[in-house]
Scaffold this motif. Structure first.
Motif, PDB file in Angstrom:
ATOM      1  N   PHE A  42       0.776  -1.008   0.024  1.00 30.98           N
ATOM      2  CA  PHE A  42       0.014   0.079  -0.130  1.00 30.98           C
ATOM      3  C   PHE A  42       0.949   1.290   0.012  1.00 30.98           C
ATOM      4  CE2 PHE A  42      -2.390   3.314   1.876  1.00 30.98           C
ATOM      5  CZ  PHE A  42      -3.801   3.303   1.229  1.00 30.98           C
ATOM      6  N   ASN A  43       1.813   1.222   0.886  1.00 31.49           N
ATOM      7  CA  ASN A  43       2.860   2.498   0.975  1.00 31.49           C
ATOM      8  C   ASN A  43       3.493   2.733  -0.248  1.00 31.49           C
ATOM      9  OD1 ASN A  43       3.629   4.517   2.967  1.00 31.49           O
ATOM     10  ND2 ASN A  43       5.327   3.910   2.772  1.00 31.49           N
ATOM     11  N   GLY A  44       3.981   1.591  -0.818  1.00 30.66           N
ATOM     12  CA  GLY A  44       4.694   1.810  -2.237  1.00 30.66           C
ATOM     13  C   GLY A  44       3.962   2.162  -3.400  1.00 30.66           C
ATOM     14  N   VAL A  45       2.684   1.778  -3.471  1.00 31.28           N
ATOM     15  CA  VAL A  45       2.146   2.225  -4.666  1.00 31.28           C
ATOM     16  C   VAL A  45       1.705   3.540  -4.361  1.00 31.28           C
ATOM     17  CG1 VAL A  45      -0.150   1.831  -5.831  1.00 31.28           C
ATOM     18  CG2 VAL A  45       1.175  -0.074  -5.201  1.00 31.28           C
ATOM     19  N   ARG A  46       1.114   3.787  -3.241  1.00 26.90           N
ATOM     20  CA  ARG A  46       0.528   5.299  -2.617  1.00 26.90           C
ATOM     21  C   ARG A  46       1.734   6.196  -3.038  1.00 26.90           C
ATOM     22  NH1 ARG A  46      -0.196   7.277   3.496  1.00 26.90           N
ATOM     23  NH2 ARG A  46      -0.638   9.459   2.989  1.00 26.90           N
ATOM     24  N   ASN A  47       2.984   6.081  -2.777  1.00 26.13           N
ATOM     25  CA  ASN A  47       4.246   7.156  -2.876  1.00 26.13           C
ATOM     26  C   ASN A  47       4.453   7.121  -4.209  1.00 26.13           C
ATOM     27  OD1 ASN A  47       5.572   7.949  -0.391  1.00 26.13           O
ATOM     28  ND2 ASN A  47       5.080   5.781   0.319  1.00 26.13           N
ATOM     29  N   PHE A  48       4.254   6.159  -5.211  1.00 23.51           N
ATOM     30  CA  PHE A  48       4.369   6.374  -6.461  1.00 23.51           C
ATOM     31  C   PHE A  48       3.350   7.003  -7.221  1.00 23.51           C
ATOM     32  CE2 PHE A  48       7.044   2.264  -6.511  1.00 23.51           C
ATOM     33  CZ  PHE A  48       8.173   3.102  -6.832  1.00 23.51           C
ATOM     34  N   ILE A  49       2.161   6.988  -6.729  1.00 26.72           N
ATOM     35  CA  ILE A  49       1.117   7.853  -7.208  1.00 26.72           C
ATOM     36  C   ILE A  49       1.400   9.119  -6.886  1.00 26.72           C
ATOM     37  CG2 ILE A  49      -1.539   8.193  -7.100  1.00 26.72           C
ATOM     38  CD1 ILE A  49      -1.868   5.374  -6.706  1.00 26.72           C
ATOM     39  N   ALA A  50       1.820   9.318  -5.720  1.00 26.41           N
ATOM     40  CA  ALA A  50       1.951  10.891  -5.249  1.00 26.41           C
ATOM     41  C   ALA A  50       3.093  11.524  -6.051  1.00 26.41           C
ATOM     42  CB  ALA A  50       2.281  10.834  -3.757  1.00 26.41           C
ATOM     43  N   PRO A 229      -8.696   3.557  -1.936  1.00 25.30           N
ATOM     44  CA  PRO A 229      -7.903   4.039  -1.085  1.00 25.30           C
ATOM     45  C   PRO A 229      -6.682   4.411  -1.552  1.00 25.30           C
ATOM     46  CG  PRO A 229      -8.924   2.135  -0.398  1.00 25.30           C
ATOM     47  CD  PRO A 229      -9.380   2.237  -1.824  1.00 25.30           C
ATOM     48  N   LEU A 230      -5.821   3.867  -2.500  1.00 26.99           N
ATOM     49  CA  LEU A 230      -4.744   3.985  -3.022  1.00 26.99           C
ATOM     50  C   LEU A 230      -4.727   5.576  -3.920  1.00 26.99           C
ATOM     51  CD1 LEU A 230      -3.668   0.587  -4.309  1.00 26.99           C
ATOM     52  CD2 LEU A 230      -2.492   1.944  -2.541  1.00 26.99           C
ATOM     53  N   LEU A 231      -5.833   5.562  -4.503  1.00 29.21           N
ATOM     54  CA  LEU A 231      -6.026   6.943  -5.308  1.00 29.21           C
ATOM     55  C   LEU A 231      -6.149   8.071  -4.271  1.00 29.21           C
ATOM     56  CD1 LEU A 231      -7.966   6.182  -8.552  1.00 29.21           C
ATOM     57  CD2 LEU A 231      -5.531   6.556  -8.347  1.00 29.21           C
ATOM     58  N   TYR A 232      -6.899   7.889  -3.201  1.00 26.52           N
ATOM     59  CA  TYR A 232      -7.165   8.978  -2.339  1.00 26.52           C
ATOM     60  C   TYR A 232      -6.070   9.242  -1.478  1.00 26.52           C
ATOM     61  CZ  TYR A 232      -9.138  11.692   1.256  1.00 26.52           C
ATOM     62  OH  TYR A 232      -9.372  12.950   2.363  1.00 26.52           O
ATOM     63  N   THR A 233      -5.332   8.356  -1.044  1.00 23.85           N
ATOM     64  CA  THR A 233      -4.176   8.722  -0.288  1.00 23.85           C
ATOM     65  C   THR A 233      -2.792   9.245  -1.271  1.00 23.85           C
ATOM     66  OG1 THR A 233      -3.336   6.641  -0.390  1.00 23.85           O
ATOM     67  CG2 THR A 233      -4.500   6.944   1.517  1.00 23.85           C
ATOM     68  N   GLY A 234      -2.956   8.532  -2.469  1.00 28.20           N
ATOM     69  CA  GLY A 234      -1.785   9.146  -3.446  1.00 28.20           C
ATOM     70  C   GLY A 234      -1.912  10.401  -3.971  1.00 28.20           C
ATOM     71  N   LEU A 235      -3.293  10.724  -4.485  1.00 27.95           N
ATOM     72  CA  LEU A 235      -3.505  11.779  -4.992  1.00 27.95           C
ATOM     73  C   LEU A 235      -3.944  12.944  -4.119  1.00 27.95           C
ATOM     74  CD1 LEU A 235      -5.393  10.648  -8.168  1.00 27.95           C
ATOM     75  CD2 LEU A 235      -3.222  11.181  -8.407  1.00 27.95           C
ATOM     76  N   LEU A 236      -4.779  12.541  -3.416  1.00 26.60           N
ATOM     77  CA  LEU A 236      -5.353  13.707  -2.454  1.00 26.60           C
ATOM     78  C   LEU A 236      -4.518  13.833  -1.270  1.00 26.60           C
ATOM     79  CD1 LEU A 236      -9.166  13.059  -2.471  1.00 26.60           C
ATOM     80  CD2 LEU A 236      -7.877  14.975  -3.836  1.00 26.60           C
ATOM     81  N   SER A 237      -4.358  12.896  -0.530  1.00 25.88           N
ATOM     82  CA  SER A 237      -3.543  12.974   0.819  1.00 25.88           C
ATOM     83  C   SER A 237      -1.998  13.593   0.458  1.00 25.88           C
ATOM     84  CB  SER A 237      -3.375  11.715   1.330  1.00 25.88           C
ATOM     85  OG  SER A 237      -2.896  11.766   2.877  1.00 25.88           O
TER      86      SER A 237
END
Length: 310
Positions: A42-50, A229-237
């Motif tokens: 989760f953390n890896g994908v989220r950070n790449f999206i960010a 959840p990934l898009l929210y945390t990556g893009l928005l958060s």
């Protein structure tokens, strides 16, 4: 002139408040993501999206700079120190990765509300760490620390004087986030902030995915199931939240900004209650109040000092 300044402060406060809302709700998204993938994945994908989300921000900033906006009295804006940018970005990414993973793992074993409040302890921990940088906290800061300790006890310690493993992980996460904040404070004034953030997200993403393949064996199907959840945390958060923080802090003092951003803990508790039905016991609610009071009190001395110098 005064009206214009007040308007800018209101605008900045609104941006920071929206950022706090986004970050608070993100605790629910992080908790939901654990139903599909492990914390490292989760953390890896989220950070790449960010990281990808910040690319258009960097392009926009570059276009603004290309227009040759002049600073006051012809002052030249300092350029990037590439060595400091890369080195600082890597170190920030390591701390961000460690803190985020501890937070993500802790959320599996504690409630969203608790995770939000315990993470907010970084506001109190940072002044304590400042002692080692030659900045002795005032008596009001020590009072805030005491209240935070009592509040954390009421919030985390259950019957039998036991603290859940999730609470311990999130408290450790707050400590690491404190080191991360101090590191960013040292590096950010000398480099491009958006580039620094992009590098740290990339480094954090790489480390997290390496750990994911070692510990979790991520599957594409599971990642796709956690798309919301990934898009929210990556893009928005991360993406939008970081941009709002930068824009908001241009119009508000750092101390006022940190006070507003600390409200993410309140919004985390509200989001956990509204979206997940997580109720807090009266003792835990009182602990939340004390932690929030500690956050405010710890910042008041700096705020007053800032007002006196204006």
């Amino acid at each position: 002139m005064g009206m214009g300044k007040n308007r800018e402060q209101i605008q900045g406060g609104a941006m920071l408040m929206l950022c706090a809302v986004i970050w608070g709700v993100a605790f629910v998204a992080q908790s939901a993501g654990m139903d599909y993938v492990g914390p490292c994945t989760f953390n890896g994908v989220r950070n790449f999206i960010a990281c990808l989300a910040l690319v258009p921000v960097m392009l926009f900033a570059r276009s603004i700079r290309a227009k040759g906006v002049k600073t006051e009295k012809g002052a030249v804006r300092p350029g990037d120190n590439r060595k400091l940018l890369v080195g600082g970005g890597v170190l920030c990414g390591i701390f961000l990765c460690a803190a985020s993973l501890l937070q993500q793992m802790g959320i599996q074993y504690t409630t969203v509300g608790k995770a939000g409040f315990l993470t907010a302890l970084y506001i109190v921990i940072v002044p304590l760490l400042g002692i080692f940088l030659g900045k002795m906290p005032s008596l009001k800061v020590w009072a805030g620390v005491f209240l935070a300790l009592v509040g954390t006890y009421l919030l985390s310690v259950q019957e039998g004087f036991s603290i859940s493993s999730g609470d311990v992980l999130v408290i450790l996460c707050a400590v690491l986030f404190s080191f991360h904040i101090l590191l960013v404070d040292r590096v950010a004034p000398h480099v491009d902030g958006v580039k620094l953030s992009c590098i740290q997200f990339f480094v954090s993403g790489v480390i997290s995915m390496v750990l994911a393949f070692i510990l979790e064996k991520p599957e594409l199907g599971s990642i796709l199931q956690a798309w919301l959840p990934l898009l929210y945390t990556g893009l928005l958060s991360s993406g939008v939240g970081y941009t709002l923080q930068i824009l908001g802090q241009r119009k508000a003092s750092p101390t006022v900004a940190s006070l507003i951003l600390s409200l993410e803990s309140v919004f985390a508790a509200l989001a956990g209650w509204l979206l997940k039905g997580e109720a807090l016991l009266p003792k835990e609610l009182f602990g939340c109040v004390l932690v929030f009071a500690a956050v405010v009190i710890a910042q008041l001395p700096s705020w007053k000092k800032k007002r006196a110098s204006d």
